[in-house]
Design a protein around this motif. Structure first.
Motif, mmCIF file in Angstrom:
data_model
loop_
_atom_site.group_PDB
_atom_site.id
_atom_site.type_symbol
_atom_site.label_atom_id
_atom_site.label_comp_id
_atom_site.label_asym_id
_atom_site.label_seq_id
_atom_site.Cartn_x
_atom_site.Cartn_y
_atom_site.Cartn_z
ATOM 1 N N UNK A 150 38.955 29.822 22.116
ATOM 2 C CA UNK A 150 39.565 30.567 21.011
ATOM 3 C C UNK A 150 41.064 30.309 20.918
ATOM 4 N N UNK A 151 41.586 29.405 21.753
ATOM 5 C CA UNK A 151 42.990 29.044 21.680
ATOM 6 C C UNK A 151 43.915 29.943 22.478
ATOM 7 N N UNK A 152 43.369 30.761 23.385
ATOM 8 C CA UNK A 152 44.196 31.669 24.155
ATOM 9 C C UNK A 152 44.993 30.918 25.231
ATOM 10 N N UNK A 153 46.213 31.365 25.474
ATOM 11 C CA UNK A 153 47.015 30.830 26.568
ATOM 12 C C UNK A 153 46.598 31.507 27.868
ATOM 13 N N UNK A 154 47.071 30.967 29.002
ATOM 14 C CA UNK A 154 46.747 31.588 30.288
ATOM 15 C C UNK A 154 47.249 33.031 30.346
ATOM 16 N N UNK A 155 48.444 33.259 29.807
ATOM 17 C CA UNK A 155 48.999 34.612 29.823
ATOM 18 C C UNK A 155 48.128 35.564 29.005
ATOM 19 N N UNK A 156 47.658 35.114 27.846
ATOM 20 C CA UNK A 156 46.807 35.956 27.008
ATOM 21 C C UNK A 156 45.463 36.226 27.672
ATOM 22 N N UNK A 157 44.913 35.216 28.351
ATOM 23 C CA UNK A 157 43.646 35.401 29.059
ATOM 24 C C UNK A 157 43.810 36.422 30.176
ATOM 25 N N UNK A 158 44.912 36.325 30.914
ATOM 26 C CA UNK A 158 45.167 37.274 31.991
ATOM 27 C C UNK A 158 45.218 38.704 31.461
ATOM 28 N N UNK A 208 43.851 39.835 28.602
ATOM 29 C CA UNK A 208 42.563 40.236 28.048
ATOM 30 C C UNK A 208 41.562 40.614 29.143
ATOM 31 N N UNK A 209 41.590 39.868 30.247
ATOM 32 C CA UNK A 209 40.597 40.069 31.301
ATOM 33 C C UNK A 209 41.105 40.946 32.445
ATOM 34 N N UNK A 210 42.370 41.383 32.345
ATOM 35 C CA UNK A 210 42.972 42.243 33.359
ATOM 36 C C UNK A 210 42.959 41.592 34.745
ATOM 37 N N UNK A 211 43.365 40.323 34.771
ATOM 38 C CA UNK A 211 43.495 39.589 36.022
ATOM 39 C C UNK A 211 44.858 38.931 36.065
ATOM 40 N N UNK A 212 45.253 38.433 37.215
ATOM 41 C CA UNK A 212 46.578 37.828 37.358
ATOM 42 C C UNK A 212 46.614 36.432 36.757
ATOM 43 N N UNK A 213 47.823 35.972 36.463
ATOM 44 C CA UNK A 213 47.996 34.632 35.914
ATOM 45 C C UNK A 213 47.514 33.576 36.902
ATOM 46 N N UNK A 214 47.799 33.771 38.183
ATOM 47 C CA UNK A 214 47.358 32.799 39.187
ATOM 48 C C UNK A 214 45.834 32.749 39.270
ATOM 49 N N UNK A 215 45.181 33.886 39.073
ATOM 50 C CA UNK A 215 43.719 33.902 39.075
ATOM 51 C C UNK A 215 43.170 33.129 37.882
ATOM 52 N N UNK A 233 44.633 30.620 36.361
ATOM 53 C CA UNK A 233 44.835 29.198 36.651
ATOM 54 C C UNK A 233 43.780 28.677 37.621
ATOM 55 N N UNK A 234 43.412 29.515 38.592
ATOM 56 C CA UNK A 234 42.374 29.111 39.538
ATOM 57 C C UNK A 234 41.030 28.922 38.854
ATOM 58 N N UNK A 235 40.694 29.841 37.945
ATOM 59 C CA UNK A 235 39.428 29.714 37.210
ATOM 60 C C UNK A 235 39.432 28.466 36.325
ATOM 61 N N UNK A 236 40.565 28.199 35.657
ATOM 62 C CA UNK A 236 40.656 27.021 34.790
ATOM 63 C C UNK A 236 40.458 25.747 35.610
ATOM 64 N N UNK A 237 41.099 25.666 36.766
ATOM 65 C CA UNK A 237 40.950 24.488 37.631
ATOM 66 C C UNK A 237 39.502 24.327 38.080
#
Length: 218
Positions: free
Chosen positions: A168-176, A178-185, A187-191
């Protein structure tokens, strides 16, 4: 570190406007301009800029051909290409994505998104304008997409949520957020998702999501 950018657009006024916006940033400089696709490829191969901003419709070589020449999967040292498009040219974006582009922005998206896309590409991330994403979803949902690759290992429920957000075009910050998780988490999921799918970046993750209908068309 200064981000070195190449601009490729056949309209001098567009190039001048992009240069003004980018060089107003302390960490970005424009190292070259190209008025057609063939010149863009030659300059990019010679200067090795950090990011290439490429228009879709240009003389001699169009933006998709430029992207394939500079960024297609399998190249020994691919460059980072961000595609610049307009609403009536979205049908070309999917081909550029498969050719290796790491970002898509609209010419009327505004200075902020332009700068963000350049920085994201330089950082090894990707940015897809949400309006482009939605139009592509409509296009792909209406067409018969080719069979998509199966992940090497099944995606977890959380990874699937992240993939949907990326599509949907969300950035990592927006995903964090929306899902109530940390930015580092995030990034880990994306990797982890990229490894399971065997893709290089989040744009290819989005393509996979579209092909598998993981994201419902709007």
């Amino acid at each position: 570190m200064t981000i070195r950018v190449l601009l490729a657009d056949d309209q001098a006024m567009i190039r001048a406007s992009l240069r003004i916006i980018l060089e107003d940033q302390p960490d970005i400089c424009v190292v070259a301009e190209a008025a057609d696709g063939a010149e863009a490829v030659a300059l990019a191969r010679r200067l090795r800029p950090d990011v290439c901003l490429v228009d879709i419709r240009m003389p001699r070589l169009d933006g998709i051909e430029v992207t394939r020449a500079l960024a297609r999967p399998g190249l020994a040292d691919p460059l980072r290409v961000v595609m610049v498009t307009s609403f009536d040219l979205d049908e070309y974006v999917y081909g550029a994505l498969r050719g290796g582009a790491v970002g898509f922005i609209l010419k009327d998206a505004g200075p902020g998104l332009l700068v963000e896309a350049v920085r994201a590409a330089h950082a090894g991330d990707a940015l897809v304008a949400p309006s482009v994403t939605l139009r592509l979803l409509r296009h792909i949902a209406a067409a018969a997409a080719p069979p998509a690759r199966e992940p090497a290992r099944p995606l977890s429920e959380r990874e699937t949520e992240v993939v949907r957000a990326i599509a949907r075009g969300r950035t990592n910050q927006e995903i964090a957020a929306e899902l109530f998780i940390s930015l580092s988490t995030v990034k880990g999921h994306v990797s982890a998702v990229q490894a399971k799918l065997g893709v290089r970046n989040r744009v290819e993750v989005a393509a996979w999501a579209w092909e598998t209908r993981l994201t419902d068309a709007p």
